[in-house]
Design a protein around this motif. Structure first.
Motif, PDB file in Angstrom:
ATOM      1  N   ALA A  67      41.803  42.697  39.172  1.00 35.11           N
ATOM      2  CA  ALA A  67      42.607  42.029  38.336  1.00 35.11           C
ATOM      3  C   ALA A  67      43.224  40.691  39.024  1.00 35.11           C
ATOM      4  O   ALA A  67      43.289  39.695  38.318  1.00 35.11           O
ATOM      5  N   GLN A  68      43.402  40.781  40.310  1.00 39.50           N
ATOM      6  CA  GLN A  68      43.901  39.763  41.001  1.00 39.50           C
ATOM      7  C   GLN A  68      42.697  38.611  41.188  1.00 39.50           C
ATOM      8  O   GLN A  68      42.935  37.511  41.056  1.00 39.50           O
ATOM      9  N   SER A  70      40.029  37.875  39.216  1.00 37.41           N
ATOM     10  CA  SER A  70      39.903  37.219  37.844  1.00 37.41           C
ATOM     11  C   SER A  70      41.171  36.543  37.394  1.00 37.41           C
ATOM     12  O   SER A  70      40.993  35.736  36.374  1.00 37.41           O
ATOM     13  N   SER A  71      42.373  36.574  38.145  1.00 41.95           N
ATOM     14  CA  SER A  71      43.577  35.806  37.920  1.00 41.95           C
ATOM     15  C   SER A  71      43.461  34.663  38.317  1.00 41.95           C
ATOM     16  O   SER A  71      43.715  34.345  39.597  1.00 41.95           O
ATOM     17  N   PHE A  74      46.846  34.049  40.285  1.00 36.27           N
ATOM     18  CA  PHE A  74      46.714  34.704  41.703  1.00 36.27           C
ATOM     19  C   PHE A  74      46.032  33.761  42.688  1.00 36.27           C
ATOM     20  O   PHE A  74      46.295  33.306  43.944  1.00 36.27           O
ATOM     21  N   ARG A  75      44.558  33.297  42.224  1.00 35.73           N
ATOM     22  CA  ARG A  75      43.838  32.797  42.840  1.00 35.73           C
ATOM     23  C   ARG A  75      44.200  31.461  43.423  1.00 35.73           C
ATOM     24  O   ARG A  75      43.705  30.692  44.356  1.00 35.73           O
ATOM     25  N   ASN A  83      38.227  28.380  40.371  1.00 35.72           N
ATOM     26  CA  ASN A  83      38.081  29.281  39.150  1.00 35.72           C
ATOM     27  C   ASN A  83      36.757  29.690  38.668  1.00 35.72           C
ATOM     28  O   ASN A  83      36.483  30.977  38.637  1.00 35.72           O
ATOM     29  N   THR A 214      47.209  27.446  34.480  1.00 37.43           N
ATOM     30  CA  THR A 214      46.974  26.693  35.740  1.00 37.43           C
ATOM     31  C   THR A 214      46.426  25.370  35.651  1.00 37.43           C
ATOM     32  O   THR A 214      46.567  25.016  36.803  1.00 37.43           O
ATOM     33  N   ASP A 392      47.983  33.567  31.740  1.00 35.05           N
ATOM     34  CA  ASP A 392      47.246  33.466  32.916  1.00 35.05           C
ATOM     35  C   ASP A 392      45.836  33.004  32.361  1.00 35.05           C
ATOM     36  O   ASP A 392      45.450  32.755  31.128  1.00 35.05           O
ATOM     37  N   ASP A 393      44.836  32.508  33.046  1.00 34.84           N
ATOM     38  CA  ASP A 393      43.439  31.954  32.711  1.00 34.84           C
ATOM     39  C   ASP A 393      42.683  32.999  33.436  1.00 34.84           C
ATOM     40  O   ASP A 393      42.544  33.325  34.408  1.00 34.84           O
ATOM     41  N   SER A 394      41.427  33.148  32.752  1.00 35.16           N
ATOM     42  CA  SER A 394      40.424  34.018  33.311  1.00 35.16           C
ATOM     43  C   SER A 394      39.738  33.141  34.645  1.00 35.16           C
ATOM     44  O   SER A 394      39.527  31.829  34.400  1.00 35.16           O
TER      45      SER A 394
END
Length: 561
Positions: A67-68, A70-71, A74-75, A83, A214, A392-394
């Protein structure tokens, strides 16, 4: 420890004569900084110099969860990440230099910077710029890494990272040259739209922005123009930008607005991300908060022929929402086996749910008349700040885009040509065709604003993207072939559907392989942009692919051509 003034003096002594026949310094070169020089830089920037690793390596070292990974939220805490993380890889080196998620046993640095300055004030960036000039280093500039063209990363470079420039300051009267520009917000270049929407909500305001959590409004967003579902009401984000503060290639920290450094201000609004310096803040107009309604519908197509018929219907109805000045995202996803799914999200300002449904009813009736299946329809009304942006964004995937601005005249005269392009693209196997009704209305009315935004935005109705993705099992040679085929076969279909020789493209969501990027991204503004570039960055410290001045450099920005 070298002071900022000391570094500035060194810059004046080491400046190069033009950009003729030169390569920047890299590891192994005699000119490349020694360990002590990096240590001195670290002291100058208050210990904020970081060694950078690819995102997969960083995640493996810290044990981040899927999950982190693809977040995007977080990235953003990882200096080396992009991204769309294909831009971290070097597929063309021999051998390829990769660092892939869940396969970090043989990680290479790829196209990830070697070091980053985690800036929290302009002085950190000034030191980094002067250090890079002194040693003739490749420079990358990044706020969030929400970058589909790979401009925020560079092999063997020093990254000037602005993610932690997070100040937000409001005023009821923003003054430029003695003129009151009204209410505004000044935001650090690391502040994402999610944070901006929350902050403006607290003071009863909103700003022009997109859906991505983001995206940094003070980063590349406004430099590329910046579209929004509310652009038909308020114009593009760059139209709403009043001022920038920016560190230039000579290390100076300046203000750019209509009065101060006005030529640079003209270039920063639409002249392309990453070419002008390191923005530390942007000041944007704020607007009174309002209720917004989001109408969403999912529509299934059973064949590509049905998709063509349905998207022709969509094109015929594109002007239905003009009176209400609604914006719309209309994304067609390729499911496979000839099937595709259209997700339509239409955003209205100060319009009730019933009126929003009424506005969409003719389109939904006609699209079902050609055999498409309406899966569901929802309507939500809330404060605009709560409805426009994502949480959030993928991220953490690989993909490329190609795009065109679709002229209003083409929708009026040839809607079936637009619809037919969907069939061709889906038959060719693109992952999706992503449409954005973010032009017309105030975007057209703002044509008299003096900025570097390509004039094609003013005559466009929509911005349409073709997208292609791949997974980590794809070999480097196949990735290169896929990208070349995508641009050679798929993007021309989109371009032909516009009915123009070159209808222009939104440079933030586009393709670096555009052969005539000067025209496609910048239109008639390129010569003036080039002259401004020569004035403010004569040594081409800030070079990005398909950016102003990049025609003088190889694709890595490392050596002149």
């Amino acid at each position: 420890m070298l002071s900022i003034l000391g570094l500035a003096a060194l810059w004046t002594l080491t400046v190069h004569e033009g950009v003729d026949a030169r390569c920047r310094s890299q590891p192994g070169d005699s000119r490349f900084p020694k360990a002590q020089a990096w240590a001195d830089l670290n002291s100058t920037v208050d210990g904020r110099l970081l060694a950078v690793v690819p995102s997969a390596k960083a995640c493996a070292d810290m044990g981040c969860t899927p999950a982190q990974w693809s977040s995007a939220v977080f990235r953003n805490t990882l200096p080396g990440q992009m991204n769309t993380y294909n831009w971290e890889q070097n597929y063309t080196s021999k051998p390829a230099e990769l660092c892939l998620y869940n396969d970090t046993s043989s990680c290479s640095q790829g196209d990830v910077p070697l070091y980053a300055i985690n800036a929290t004030k302009p002085e950190h960036l000034q030191a980094g710029v002067l250090f890079a000039s002194q040693y003739d280093l490749r420079v990358a500039v990044k706020s969030s890494g929400h970058d589909y063209l790979g401009r925020s990363t560079a092999r063997n470079s020093l990254l000037l990272w602005t993610q932690y420039l997070q100040d937000v300051e409001f005023t009821d009267s923003f003054m430029v040259g003695g003129q009151d520009k009204g209410s505004a917000v000044t935001i650090g270049s690391g502040v994402g739209l999610k944070t901006i929407y929350a902050a403006t909500k607290e003071v009863g305001k909103m700003v022009v922005g997109g859906t991505a959590a983001t995206v940094s409004a003070g980063g590349g967003y406004t430099q590329g123009a910046g579209h929004s579902a509310f652009s038909p009401i308020y114009g593009l984000a760059a139209d709403n930008t009043l001022q920038y503060e920016i560190v230039l290639a000579n290390g100076s920290f300046v203000t750019a607005n209509e009065v101060l450094n006005s030529d640079l201000f003209w270039a920063l609004r639409g002249g392309g991300a990453g070419s002008w310096g390191v923005i530390t803040s942007a000041t944007m107009q704020t607007h009174s908060i309002f209720n917004a309604t989001a109408h969403r519908a999912n529509i299934l197509f059973s064949s590509t022929s049905q998709a063509a018929a349905a998207m022709t219907v969509h094109a015929q109805h594109i002007f239905d929402y003009d009176e209400l000045r609604a914006g719309q995202y209309f994304y067609v996803y390729n499911i496979g086996g000839g099937e595709s799914l259209l997700q339509v999200s239409t955003l209205f300002a100060n319009v009730s749910g019933d009126d929003a449904q009424a506005a969409l009813a003719p389109f939904l009736a006609d699209v079902q008349a050609v055999g498409a299946t309406l899966v569901n329809e929802t309507v939500v009304t809330a404060l605009v700040n709560d409805i426009v942006g994502a949480a959030d964004d993928s991220a953490g995937y690989s993909g490329v885009l190609g795009s065109r601005l679709m002229p209003a005249a083409q929708y009026e005269q040839n809607p079936s040509v637009i619809g037919a392009a969907y069939k061709t693209l889906l038959d060719q196997g693109v992952a999706g065709v992503l449409g954005h009704l973010v032009a017309g209305g105030k975007v057209l009315e703002n044509a008299d604003i003096s900025s570097a935004i390509t004039p094609k935005w003013r005559t466009a109705k929509t911005h349409v993207i073709a997208a292609m993705n791949w997974n980590d099992t794809t070999s480097p040679s196949d990735v290169v072939e896929l990208q070349e085929r995508f641009f050679a076969q798929n993007v021309p279909v989109l371009a032909a559907a516009t009915g123009e020789g070159d209808s222009g493209s939104y440079s933030n969501e586009a393709n670096v392989l555009e052969p005539d990027f000067k025209t496609t991204f910048y239109g008639p503004n390129y010569d003036r942009l080039s002259a401004i570039k020569a004035q403010y960055d004569p040594e081409d410290l800030f070079i990005v692919r398909a950016g102003v001045g990049s025609e003088r450099w190889d694709i890595s920005g490392m050596c002149t051509l």
